[in-house]
Write a protein that holds these residues in place. Structure first.
Motif, PDB file in Angstrom:
ATOM      1  N   GLN A 288     -28.140  24.218  -3.796  1.00 11.68           N
ATOM      2  CA  GLN A 288     -28.219  23.081  -2.881  1.00 11.68           C
ATOM      3  C   GLN A 288     -28.091  21.773  -3.648  1.00 11.68           C
ATOM      4  OE1 GLN A 288     -31.754  21.019  -0.290  1.00 11.68           O
ATOM      5  NE2 GLN A 288     -31.545  23.229  -0.030  1.00 11.68           N
ATOM      6  N   LEU A 289     -27.349  20.835  -3.068  1.00 18.77           N
ATOM      7  CA  LEU A 289     -27.270  19.461  -3.538  1.00 18.77           C
ATOM      8  C   LEU A 289     -27.591  18.544  -2.364  1.00 18.77           C
ATOM      9  CD1 LEU A 289     -24.001  19.428  -5.715  1.00 18.77           C
ATOM     10  CD2 LEU A 289     -26.358  19.316  -6.542  1.00 18.77           C
ATOM     11  N   ASN A 290     -28.442  17.547  -2.604  1.00 15.95           N
ATOM     12  CA  ASN A 290     -28.886  16.673  -1.526  1.00 15.95           C
ATOM     13  C   ASN A 290     -29.022  15.263  -2.084  1.00 15.95           C
ATOM     14  OD1 ASN A 290     -29.856  15.835   0.941  1.00 15.95           O
ATOM     15  ND2 ASN A 290     -31.324  17.505   1.133  1.00 15.95           N
ATOM     16  N   PHE A 291     -28.427  14.301  -1.393  1.00 11.62           N
ATOM     17  CA  PHE A 291     -28.410  12.912  -1.867  1.00 11.62           C
ATOM     18  C   PHE A 291     -28.713  11.985  -0.703  1.00 11.62           C
ATOM     19  CE2 PHE A 291     -26.038   8.932  -2.245  1.00 11.62           C
ATOM     20  CZ  PHE A 291     -26.516   8.435  -3.458  1.00 11.62           C
ATOM     21  N   LEU A 292     -29.615  11.025  -0.935  1.00 10.04           N
ATOM     22  CA  LEU A 292     -29.933  10.024   0.088  1.00 10.04           C
ATOM     23  C   LEU A 292     -30.025   8.662  -0.571  1.00 10.04           C
ATOM     24  CD1 LEU A 292     -32.332  10.326   3.061  1.00 10.04           C
ATOM     25  CD2 LEU A 292     -32.519   8.318   1.589  1.00 10.04           C
ATOM     26  N   ASN A 293     -29.382   7.686   0.031  1.00 16.25           N
ATOM     27  CA  ASN A 293     -29.424   6.305  -0.451  1.00 16.25           C
ATOM     28  C   ASN A 293     -29.586   5.394   0.749  1.00 16.25           C
ATOM     29  OD1 ASN A 293     -27.025   3.941  -1.787  1.00 16.25           O
ATOM     30  ND2 ASN A 293     -29.217   3.932  -2.037  1.00 16.25           N
ATOM     31  N   LEU A 310     -26.080  12.868   2.284  1.00 14.39           N
ATOM     32  CA  LEU A 310     -25.019  13.847   2.080  1.00 14.39           C
ATOM     33  C   LEU A 310     -25.649  15.124   1.550  1.00 14.39           C
ATOM     34  CD1 LEU A 310     -22.375  11.551   0.341  1.00 14.39           C
ATOM     35  CD2 LEU A 310     -22.512  12.145   2.773  1.00 14.39           C
ATOM     36  N   PHE A 311     -25.213  16.243   2.104  1.00 14.07           N
ATOM     37  CA  PHE A 311     -25.914  17.483   1.808  1.00 14.07           C
ATOM     38  C   PHE A 311     -24.941  18.649   1.784  1.00 14.07           C
ATOM     39  CE2 PHE A 311     -27.660  21.329   3.678  1.00 14.07           C
ATOM     40  CZ  PHE A 311     -28.729  21.594   2.827  1.00 14.07           C
ATOM     41  N   MET A 312     -25.177  19.595   0.849  1.00 12.04           N
ATOM     42  CA  MET A 312     -24.439  20.850   0.856  1.00 12.04           C
ATOM     43  C   MET A 312     -25.371  21.959   0.407  1.00 12.04           C
ATOM     44  SD  MET A 312     -22.061  20.969  -2.570  1.00 12.04           S
ATOM     45  CE  MET A 312     -22.085  22.751  -2.487  1.00 12.04           C
ATOM     46  N   SER A 313     -25.238  23.122   1.038  1.00 14.12           N
ATOM     47  CA  SER A 313     -26.068  24.276   0.708  1.00 14.12           C
ATOM     48  C   SER A 313     -25.246  25.538   0.885  1.00 14.12           C
ATOM     49  CB  SER A 313     -27.305  24.324   1.615  1.00 14.12           C
ATOM     50  OG  SER A 313     -28.007  25.535   1.441  1.00 14.12           O
ATOM     51  N   THR A 340     -23.496  25.379   4.390  1.00 17.18           N
ATOM     52  CA  THR A 340     -23.819  24.255   5.262  1.00 17.18           C
ATOM     53  C   THR A 340     -23.397  22.953   4.615  1.00 17.18           C
ATOM     54  OG1 THR A 340     -25.768  25.480   6.016  1.00 17.18           O
ATOM     55  CG2 THR A 340     -25.653  23.156   6.589  1.00 17.18           C
ATOM     56  N   ARG A 341     -22.783  22.089   5.406  1.00 20.72           N
ATOM     57  CA  ARG A 341     -22.404  20.755   4.951  1.00 20.72           C
ATOM     58  C   ARG A 341     -22.879  19.751   6.007  1.00 20.72           C
ATOM     59  NH1 ARG A 341     -21.739  23.943   1.608  1.00 20.72           N
ATOM     60  NH2 ARG A 341     -19.905  24.358   0.284  1.00 20.72           N
ATOM     61  N   LYS A 342     -23.415  18.622   5.519  1.00 25.94           N
ATOM     62  CA  LYS A 342     -23.912  17.607   6.449  1.00 25.94           C
ATOM     63  C   LYS A 342     -23.655  16.222   5.887  1.00 25.94           C
ATOM     64  CE  LYS A 342     -28.099  15.845   8.703  1.00 25.94           C
ATOM     65  NZ  LYS A 342     -29.569  16.013   8.909  1.00 25.94           N
ATOM     66  N   TYR A 369     -22.734  14.625  11.160  1.00 24.57           N
ATOM     67  CA  TYR A 369     -21.767  15.715  11.299  1.00 24.57           C
ATOM     68  C   TYR A 369     -22.300  16.890  10.486  1.00 24.57           C
ATOM     69  CZ  TYR A 369     -17.498  18.475  10.622  1.00 24.57           C
ATOM     70  OH  TYR A 369     -16.577  19.493  10.563  1.00 24.57           O
ATOM     71  N   GLN A 370     -22.389  18.078  11.114  1.00 26.14           N
ATOM     72  CA  GLN A 370     -22.886  19.265  10.442  1.00 26.14           C
ATOM     73  C   GLN A 370     -21.911  20.422  10.645  1.00 26.14           C
ATOM     74  OE1 GLN A 370     -27.431  19.713  10.620  1.00 26.14           O
ATOM     75  NE2 GLN A 370     -26.972  18.707  12.547  1.00 26.14           N
TER      76      GLN A 370
END
Length: 737
Positions: A288-293, A310-313, A340-342, A369-370
């Motif tokens: 998993q990679l998850n980024f919030l700004n 932005l998220f990917m799992s 999963t992509r968001k 968008y998911q």
């Protein structure tokens, strides 16, 4: 001359004492965050005000003899004299904070005294009692929310509140609905625990301001704020299964009015764990990679913030050897995959009026968008959800701060596109391709005549393009009938649109034929509850007690019926009754200055009509017991926590039609779960070592017929206990303030 001055002073003193003037001020938390909606009242008078979106207030006709009473939900009230000719800066401490020598320690979990409904605040201190790798794991030391595994393949952790599935809880991020729709089952795994500053757990029907979807409660997650977060916060985690995590939060000061914060999360589990030797991984491989700004602006009148997430799992489970990017449709192994992509943009905008300090407005929004791709076995799934949400809120008072109101309008847009390769799913096509457009109006009135009584009455009307008009009334009342003892009551209605494929993993990981013969209808329920909370002294230390009872009655519900036949999973709208009774009593007591104990007993009666019979919902305990011990040395140099959960027997769906060797007992055994953690604090942070499921309890044979996963008897959905065994973990937290 001196006598003349003294004579004049004596004449002016009464005039100065009773002279009326105005005052301005700001109310903030200990972390210097403005407290919006704090109440400022004059002692023994009806005059008062509430803070605006910047925590500011303004009062006229104030005399030096007046005393200001400042209150805010979740914080200790304060009484102080007015200060003229300058801006008053008032700092409130979180509820439960007490001075111990030279050390200020806050209770890590507490009932919010001023809240009109039963609200439990979980602070950062409570979250750090466990690893809390993500939101679904943040409730393991809390009695109000239960955590369990959904099945024996996907590794999904699910929550229950008042015995009912977590999909009936409205889960929001800072007031904006966040985990819902196609994301309602997996979404809690996508909120890193290191991003969370606090969690508000509200039981019963929630406020109408946030929508109509709250049926049994609300969970609101507050993330660390750009203006108050640490300059750097780093967290590393490793466990005995091979799961690794790295988390980094960073504050970026920009100017006096602008601030920014970045939060990053990366995790990986690539090992294959098969503790019961059935050939299936106990936990799926995961990365998993998850980024919030986000950026925040605080002006004299305008407050605004905007953020991007932005998220990917990727997850790969099933039989050992199944890996990422394998093709389910051609693989000879039984596999589970979910990629999963968001992408989300979210924010808030607010305005205050210095000449009308009780008046303000705010606007919340989210665009997301998911994309979900995966499946289990030969059942291939693809889902796309596009969501737009906006909520305009206006607040003011009616005459005085005793009468407060909030009103506004909201709009929800959901576009769903789902495909699912399986056997017959008659009637489900219209549910898999749908667009929901829901404008709504709401009004909520707060009557607060004094610090002992609060009544909140609200209603909203939403106009659903597919299902017609939703009318959602809700009422909450709070009464401190004697000092330190508060009685609360609530009643309210809730609606939600179910998503049959993504909300129940039993759809995926069994050989049962799926039958869906009805038109999709919204779920609808009434929730009624009462609670009492208070404390009394034993040996000069407070024993806190919280007892609550809630009743949820479903008018309609989407039922996953596994009792019709061991070869069928019938998905249908409710034909007869479905209800849930929930009773919980919890106590907390500081045994010594450094040792605190919590314990709770929970009884759930959850009845649903399956196979034509009103019976206990399957795979859910009627009785549960929770206990927690917390110890800390001086200045929190060393901290140790231990949590024990006892889970009573659960009803297992009927398997009498299966071959004898695959039949299951009618009821599961009871079992204990033990978790513990010890941490050592330093000036720069802490290191921690802990264990989950230390007793190494595992459900024996959680998968029916694992040797023939493509056969007609395979079923991995009959999960009532933990699948993976004992796990030991360690980590480090590093801070630069």
């Amino acid at each position: 001359m001196n006598k003349i001055i003294l004579f004049i002073g004596c004449l002016l003193a009464p005039a100065l004492l009773f002279a009326q003037s105005s005052i301005k001020g700001q109310v903030q938390s200990a972390s210097k965050e403005p407290l919006i909606g704090a109440s400022i009242k004059l002692l023994d008078k009806e005059q008062g005000s509430i803070t605006d979106l910047d925590g500011n207030f303004y009062l006229e006709n104030i005399v030096p003899a007046d005393r200001l009473v400042v209150t805010y939900i979740g914080y200790e009230p304060d009484t102080l004299a007015p200060v003229f000719n300058q801006i008053m800066l008032i700092t409130l401490q979180e509820s439960g904070e007490a001075l111990e020598g030279v050390t200020v320690r806050a209770r890590s979990e507490s009932v919010v005294d001023e809240a009109p409904f039963l609200n439990i605040l979980i602070t950062e201190n409570e979250l750090q009692k466990a690893a809390c790798c993500n939101l679904s794991e943040s409730f393991e030391t809390n009695a109000s929310v239960d955590v369990s595994y959904a099945d024996a393949v996907t590794g999904t952790k699910m929550i229950q509140m008042m015995g009912l599935d977590g999909r009936y809880v409205l889960i929001s991020r800072e007031g904006i609905p966040n985990i819902r729709g196609l994301n309602s089952r997996l979404g809690m795994n996508f909120v890193p625990g290191t991003w969370i500053q606090s969690i508000d757990v509200g039981k019963g029907a929630g406020t109408v301001i946030n929508g109509y979807e709250s049926m049994t409660g609300q969970i609101n997650v507050d993330l660390f704020k750009p203006e108050s977060m640490d300059t750097w916060y780093l967290n590393g985690y490793l466990n005995s299964f091979g799961r690794m995590e790295i988390n980094a939060n960073h504050q970026i000061p920009i100017s006096e009015k602008w601030s920014s914060g970045v939060m990053f999360h990366a995790s990986n589990l690539s090992s294959e764990i098969d503790g019961n030797d059935d050939g299936f991984m106990d936990l799926p491989k995961a990365r998993q990679l998850n980024f919030l700004n986000r950026y925040k602006y605080e002006g004299d009148r305008l407050m605004a913030q905007i953020g991007v997430n932005l998220f990917m799992s990727d997850n790969a489970g099933g039989q050992k050897g199944f890996d990422f990017n394998s093709d389910l449709s051609t693989s000879s192994m039984y596999g589970y995959e979910m990629d999963t992509r968001k992408a989300e943009v979210f924010g808030k905008l607010g305005m205050i009026y210095p000449d009308k300090p009780t008046q303000s407005w705010g606007f919340q929004y989210s665009l997301s968008y998911q994309d979900f791709n995966g499946g289990a076995g030969r059942r291939i799934y693809q889902g796309i959800e596009k969501t737009a949400y906006g909520n305009f809120i206006y607040q003011n008072v009616l005459g005085s701060s005793f009468h407060q109101y909030k009103t506004g309008a909201s709009f929800l847009y959901d576009d769903f596109e789902e495909t699912f390769d399986s056997n017959s799913l008659t009637g489900l096509d219209t549910a898999m391709y749908r667009t929901e457009k829901v404008p709504g109006l709401f009004f909520e009135y707060n009557f607060i005549p004094n610090d002992r009584i609060t009544v909140v009455a609200g209603a909203r009307t939403d106009f659903h393009n597919l299902f017609g008009t939703y009318f959602t009334p809700r009422v909450h009342a709070r009464w401190e009938f004697i000092p330190n003892w508060t009685l609360r009551g609530s009643v309210g209605k809730g609606y939600r649109t179910p998503n049959a494929l993504m909300e129940n993993s039993s759809v995926w990981i069994s050989a049962r034929e799926l039958v869906f013969n009805a038109e999709l209808k919204p779920e609808e329920s009434w929730n009624t509850g009462v609670s009492v909370a208070g404390s009394f002294m034993i040996d000069d230390r407070p024993l806190g007690i919280v007892a609550d009872y809630f009743y949820t009655d479903f008018i309609n519900q989407l039922v996953y019926d596994r009792d019709v036949s061991s070869e069928l999973l019938v998905i249908n709208n409710l034909h007869r009754g479905s209800y849930a009774n929930s009773f919980q009593i919890e106590a907390n007591y500081p045994i010594t200055e450094r040792l605190e104990a919590k314990a709770a007993y929970k009884h759930y009666e959850m009845m649903m009509t399956t196979n034509g019979v009103l019976q206990q919902m399957p795979l859910t305990s009627r009785d549960r017991v929770f206990a927690n011990l917390s110890y800390a040395t001086l200045y929190d140099k060393w901290k140790a926590d231990m949590t024990v959960n006892w889970n009573g027997p659960m009803r297992i769906p009927n398997t009498s039609e299966s071959p004898v060797e695959f039949q299951q007992p009618s009821e599961s055994p009871d079992f204990f779960m033990l978790n513990a953690q010890i941490s050592r604090g330093f000036r720069w942070g802490s290191i921690y070592l802990g264990g989950e499921n230390i007793l190494n309890f595992k459900q024996s044979n959680p998968i029916i017929d694992p040797e023939n996963p493509f056969g007609q008897n395979f079923d991995a959905s009959m999960t009532w206990g933990p699948i993976a065994g004992r796990v030991i973990y360690t980590g480090i937290r590093y801070k630069i303030n």
